[in-house]
Design an enzyme around this catalytic site. Sequence first.
Site, PDB file in Angstrom:
ATOM      1  N   ARG A 204       0.816  -1.210   0.000  1.00  0.00           N
ATOM      2  CA  ARG A 204       0.000   0.000   0.000  1.00  0.00           C
ATOM      3  C   ARG A 204       0.854   1.266   0.000  1.00  0.00           C
ATOM      4  NH1 ARG A 204      -2.704  -0.758   4.539  1.00  0.00           N
ATOM      5  NH2 ARG A 204      -2.051   1.013   5.779  1.00  0.00           N
ATOM      6  N   TYR A 257     -16.805  18.293 -12.407  1.00  0.00           N
ATOM      7  CA  TYR A 257     -17.282  16.917 -12.422  1.00  0.00           C
ATOM      8  C   TYR A 257     -18.349  16.714 -11.345  1.00  0.00           C
ATOM      9  CZ  TYR A 257     -17.048  11.796 -12.059  1.00  0.00           C
ATOM     10  OH  TYR A 257     -17.361  10.463 -12.019  1.00  0.00           O
ATOM     11  N   ASP A 330      -7.305  20.773 -11.673  1.00  0.00           N
ATOM     12  CA  ASP A 330      -7.550  19.469 -12.291  1.00  0.00           C
ATOM     13  C   ASP A 330      -7.367  19.660 -13.787  1.00  0.00           C
ATOM     14  OD1 ASP A 330      -8.642  17.220 -13.526  1.00  0.00           O
ATOM     15  OD2 ASP A 330     -10.152  16.927 -11.976  1.00  0.00           O
ATOM     16  N   LYS A 355      -8.164   8.827 -18.119  1.00  0.00           N
ATOM     17  CA  LYS A 355      -8.547   9.461 -19.378  1.00  0.00           C
ATOM     18  C   LYS A 355      -7.379   9.516 -20.359  1.00  0.00           C
ATOM     19  CE  LYS A 355     -12.528  10.218 -17.312  1.00  0.00           C
ATOM     20  NZ  LYS A 355     -12.271   9.943 -15.887  1.00  0.00           N
TER      21      LYS A 355
END
Length: 539
Positions: A204, A257, A330, A355
């Site tokens: 992790r 978003y 962003d 994306k």
Amino acid sequence: MAMSSCARTFPSFKCRSDADFSRPEMPAAGSGRIKSQILRGTAGAHGLSSLIFRFPPNFVRQLSIKARRNCSNIGIAQVVAATWANNQAASGSEPTAKAVDAAAEAAVAPGDVETGYEKVVEAAEDGGCNGEKVKLEGSPFHDYASFLSSDGSVAIHAGERLGRGIVTDALTTPVVNTSAYFFKKTADLIAFKEKRSASFEYGRYGNYTTIVAEEKISALEGAESTILMASGMCASIILLMALVPAGGHLVTTTDCYRKTQIFIETILPKMGITATVIDPADIDGLEAALEKNNVALFFTESPTNPFLRCVDIERVSKLCHDKGALVCIDGTFATPLNQKALALGADIVLHSATKFIGGHNDVLAGSISGPEKLISAVRNLHHIFGGALNPNAAYLIIRGMKTLHLRVQQQNSTAQRMAEILEAHPKIRRVYYPGLASHPEHELAKRQMKGFGGVVSFEVDGDLTTTAKFIDALRIPYIAPSFGGCESIVDPPAIMSYWDLPPSERAKFGITDGLIRFSFGIEDFEDLKADILQALEAI
């Protein structure tokens, strides 16, 4: 051994020169002394070197090939050779056995890694495990400027060409599928806990494959550090929670978003965090919010989703910094190739790497890039929440970035040309694209962007039934909620993202029944043009 969240430096990978496997002078053929001399490693003119390097011919040839392919700083050949000789001479001369043991111990000394990884160097005195990124020596973004002038070349070679934390001569970065990293002995574990050596310790906290992907993004963004997470939304949530204190205030924009809006409006208030929402171009509104509130962070997209509005990054950064607020952009729609938010003054740049960065509609990931001090704070919280990126996903990100410049170039060109065609079409009410002179921030976009992206939003002149008829007549794009991949995608926001809201509520966000977000892939332009025009004729 492994690496941890501590700030550490790994030496650049350099394949050592081939060991001297040349056969020493030996007794004449047929002599019975040959085999016994090799196995016993008897004392003589050749000493310890003959013990380590003299083997039956087949063994030498096979081992030398493997050693060259899996070389490390101390040489796998030496480790294997010492072990082999020690086993063969176990019943022989005690001094010889001890010499072999000493050689093996020197070959795999504390701090070296038996399994093919680079030597772990000691931590800096002020390092500390503060969520700081494990780095590869010689691979920060600025090292590439000396011989790579193109972002396209940087996207291919960053994190790999100058060295990576995986010792291998494989051309592509291997996938390190492990959930944990072992310590050879308790002394090594203690050294790690006392911050004298570096380790990921647990999957992790980091992965060798993931580091390469992070280095690529850092190199493109001009960032000190990057952290990858399991999705873009995961990255947004962790960033907001890490950088906005409980009871703090942030400023965001109306167009963004939908899931980010929901998180800011419904989840953050539970922690006492409030928000001011302004239009992307509302500088007066930003100044008022900065004067009225103790703003910790200005968080926005540029271009925004779905109307592709652009924020004056340089101006808002100066205003926010004067009031002690951080700026996060962003840049998912822009990509690191079309826009350099950090160079324009932003503190942090975030991407949904799902994306354009991944680019093949086959992986979920989110990235956060910026100065090490800020990324460390984000990384600390990330390690607690556990939204780690799978190493197989990191491999897909690396692979996708190799063609990022080619894909973005094609998508920029196709989107610009189609936006111009759509704007002139009688059945299209309006087109939203920064590359058009009609866009409200067109001049700003020209100043701060190299290209305008591969997504065009537009409104069909008609109701929801008309919109659906147009979409269903398309044969190339998929009806899907994502964008930025090789395949073209069409997304009707009124149905896809805002379906849970009645038309009156959707209207507050500017979402009309005719609105369509079209992500252009890398299909041939003429094919896409013919498909869209034919679909428009069907309505």
